[in-house]
Scaffold this active site. Sequence first.
Site, short mmCIF file in Angstrom:
data_model
loop_
_atom_site.label_atom_id
_atom_site.label_comp_id
_atom_site.label_asym_id
_atom_site.label_seq_id
_atom_site.Cartn_x
_atom_site.Cartn_y
_atom_site.Cartn_z
N VAL A 22 33.60 -44.94 68.33
CA VAL A 22 34.67 -45.69 67.83
C VAL A 22 35.76 -46.25 68.74
O VAL A 22 36.37 -47.23 68.28
CB VAL A 22 35.74 -44.51 67.10
CG1 VAL A 22 35.00 -43.75 66.08
CG2 VAL A 22 36.50 -43.53 68.20
N THR A 44 41.96 -24.05 72.06
CA THR A 44 41.33 -23.39 70.93
C THR A 44 39.95 -22.93 71.24
O THR A 44 39.20 -23.65 71.97
CB THR A 44 41.15 -24.44 69.80
OG1 THR A 44 42.53 -24.80 69.35
CG2 THR A 44 40.69 -23.66 68.40
N TYR A 102 42.91 -37.99 80.63
CA TYR A 102 42.68 -37.39 79.41
C TYR A 102 44.43 -37.30 78.97
O TYR A 102 44.80 -37.78 77.71
CB TYR A 102 42.43 -35.93 79.60
CG TYR A 102 42.29 -35.11 78.23
CD1 TYR A 102 41.36 -35.45 77.06
CD2 TYR A 102 43.25 -33.87 78.02
CE1 TYR A 102 41.62 -34.76 75.99
CE2 TYR A 102 43.16 -33.27 76.93
CZ TYR A 102 42.22 -33.72 76.01
OH TYR A 102 42.36 -32.82 74.86
N PHE A 140 33.16 -29.70 68.30
CA PHE A 140 33.65 -28.05 67.79
C PHE A 140 34.85 -27.77 66.90
O PHE A 140 34.46 -27.50 65.60
CB PHE A 140 34.20 -27.43 69.18
CG PHE A 140 35.01 -26.22 69.18
CD1 PHE A 140 34.76 -25.13 68.47
CD2 PHE A 140 36.14 -26.27 69.75
CE1 PHE A 140 35.49 -24.05 68.41
CE2 PHE A 140 36.83 -25.09 69.79
CZ PHE A 140 36.67 -23.88 69.00
N VAL A 141 36.08 -28.39 66.85
CA VAL A 141 36.98 -28.13 65.98
C VAL A 141 36.66 -29.19 64.88
O VAL A 141 36.90 -28.95 63.65
CB VAL A 141 38.30 -28.98 66.83
CG1 VAL A 141 39.30 -28.66 65.43
CG2 VAL A 141 38.54 -28.07 67.84
P1 NAD Z 1 34.44 -31.75 71.27
O1 NAD Z 1 34.04 -32.26 72.52
O2 NAD Z 1 33.64 -30.39 70.84
O3 NAD Z 1 34.49 -32.78 70.20
C1 NAD Z 1 34.81 -33.78 70.40
C2 NAD Z 1 33.96 -34.79 69.36
O4 NAD Z 1 34.54 -36.25 69.51
C3 NAD Z 1 32.52 -34.79 70.07
O5 NAD Z 1 31.56 -34.60 68.84
C4 NAD Z 1 32.08 -36.03 70.62
O6 NAD Z 1 30.74 -36.49 70.30
C5 NAD Z 1 33.11 -36.93 69.65
N1 NAD Z 1 33.42 -38.27 70.53
C6 NAD Z 1 34.03 -38.13 71.74
N2 NAD Z 1 33.97 -39.71 72.22
C7 NAD Z 1 33.67 -40.24 71.15
C8 NAD Z 1 33.68 -41.72 70.94
N3 NAD Z 1 34.00 -42.61 71.48
N4 NAD Z 1 33.25 -41.95 69.32
C9 NAD Z 1 32.89 -41.32 68.54
N5 NAD Z 1 32.84 -39.92 68.72
C10 NAD Z 1 33.28 -39.56 70.11
O7 NAD Z 1 36.04 -31.15 71.51
P2 NAD Z 1 36.99 -30.21 70.41
O8 NAD Z 1 37.49 -29.19 71.34
O9 NAD Z 1 36.38 -30.14 69.01
O10 NAD Z 1 38.21 -31.34 70.57
C11 NAD Z 1 38.25 -31.95 69.14
C12 NAD Z 1 39.63 -32.81 69.47
O11 NAD Z 1 40.87 -32.06 69.71
C13 NAD Z 1 39.79 -33.66 70.59
O12 NAD Z 1 40.36 -35.05 70.34
C14 NAD Z 1 40.61 -33.14 71.70
O13 NAD Z 1 41.38 -33.69 72.51
C15 NAD Z 1 41.60 -32.24 70.60
N6 NAD Z 1 42.09 -30.93 71.25
C16 NAD Z 1 41.22 -29.67 71.43
C17 NAD Z 1 41.57 -28.70 71.85
C18 NAD Z 1 40.81 -27.42 71.99
O14 NAD Z 1 41.14 -26.73 72.72
N7 NAD Z 1 39.53 -27.58 71.56
C19 NAD Z 1 42.82 -28.54 72.41
C20 NAD Z 1 43.71 -29.79 72.57
C21 NAD Z 1 43.27 -30.90 71.78
#
Ligand code: NAD
Length: 328
Positions: A68, A193, A163, A24-25
């Site tokens: 990763v 977000t 987490y 997403f982000v």
């Molecule tokens: P999301 O689940 O949409 O995106 C995470 C991405 O990481 C996915 O595409 C997933 O396939 C990939 N991924 C997970 N484990 C993996 C691995 N071992 N190897 C390769 N790829 C892997 O979530 P998001 O909301 O887009 O979050 C993105 C980042 O921002 C995360 O690190 C999350 O912790 C952080 N974050 C997001 C929010 C929010 O509200 N969206 C808030 C705080 C922190």
Amino acid sequence: MAEQPDAQQPLTERVVIVTGGAGFVGSHLVDRLVERGDRVVVVDNVVTGTWDNLAHLGDRIERVEADVSQGLALDTLGDRTPDTVYGVCHLASPASPPAYLALPVETLMVGSEGTRHALEVARQRGARFLLASTSEIYGDPEVHPQPETYLGNVNAIGPRGCYDEAKRFAEAMTMAYARTHGVSVRIARLFNTYGPRLRAEDGRVVSNLLTQAMENRPMSIYGDGTQTRSFGYVDDTVDGLLRLLDSDVQMPVNLGTPTEFSILELVEAVRQVTGTTAEVVHLELPTDDPTQRQPDIGRAKELLGWKPEVTLIDGLHRYADWLSAQTA
Ligand code: NAD
Ligand code: UDP
């Protein structure tokens, strides 16, 4: 300290690696990097993301499907990266509570080994490193709002510990690479977000309530709904991430919207945006669900000149439009 490519380097020569870029982000970050002329390599195992989020970019980006946590060695990337990399943005991690509760070990691994692998690439390629950390490192905060200096209140052995502790470890590993290897690091503590590409079935509160309202299904409130969150629109979050990446700020920075809403107030906002007549249903409050959360964004304002621009109502409208387009 390794020589760092600077923000003034001609854009066409800059390469940025984004782990989790199919999420997403991450996919919004990739869009902005491509827009400004950076060459982007996305590394993702699509465990919670999808390449569909980047389909519109065609062959303008490199895609590497890899976990990763297993490695991000230069041989994983093959000859897809040149010698100099401007930035490694590490966003890979399950982020939605249902996702990380279903994948606790994988979540801990990507926060620990995954972060180390991404940092190694930054060290070897002389790149700046950006960690997507989280407000969750503050746990159930006893200080309100939360400044970056607050050390947090996390239950390591509770279900959310996988987490919260993964991200706390990731921050510690990031700082260890800065101190030991001189890697130039940035830590963004993202607060809740939402926006387009947050999957309808992701399980977080904004996607749940909006999809339920749009389908006139009961809106699920966990507990009594008096717990609070501060919701940020994805464009604002990504703008903050880019400013931080390009800055010289090597201390954690909160990126979130300081307007705090209870879940009951969020339900009212969703009603206003969708005009739904759906009822609410109260479900069990998850263990260790934080009772309040609100960022102090003084540091981001002062050091990055950043503040969020999109109101909750505007952001919900934009997100609802995207959700409608998915089902049209
Ligand atoms: P999301 O689940 O949409 O995106 C995470 C991405 O990481 C996915 O595409 C997933 O396939 C990939 N991924 C997970 N484990 C993996 C691995 N071992 N190897 C390769 N790829 C892997 O979530 P998001 O909301 O887009 O979050 C993105 C980042 O921002 C995360 O690190 C999350 O912790 C952080 N974050 C997001 C929010 C929010 O509200 N969206 C808030 C705080 C922190
Ligand atoms: N929540 C809710 N209904 C839902 C999903 C979540 O009331 O359908 C609550 C959840 O208990 C928490 C808040 O909304 O108090 C935010 O949850 P989310 O999973 O979006 O993110 P968190 O901040 O907990 O990581």
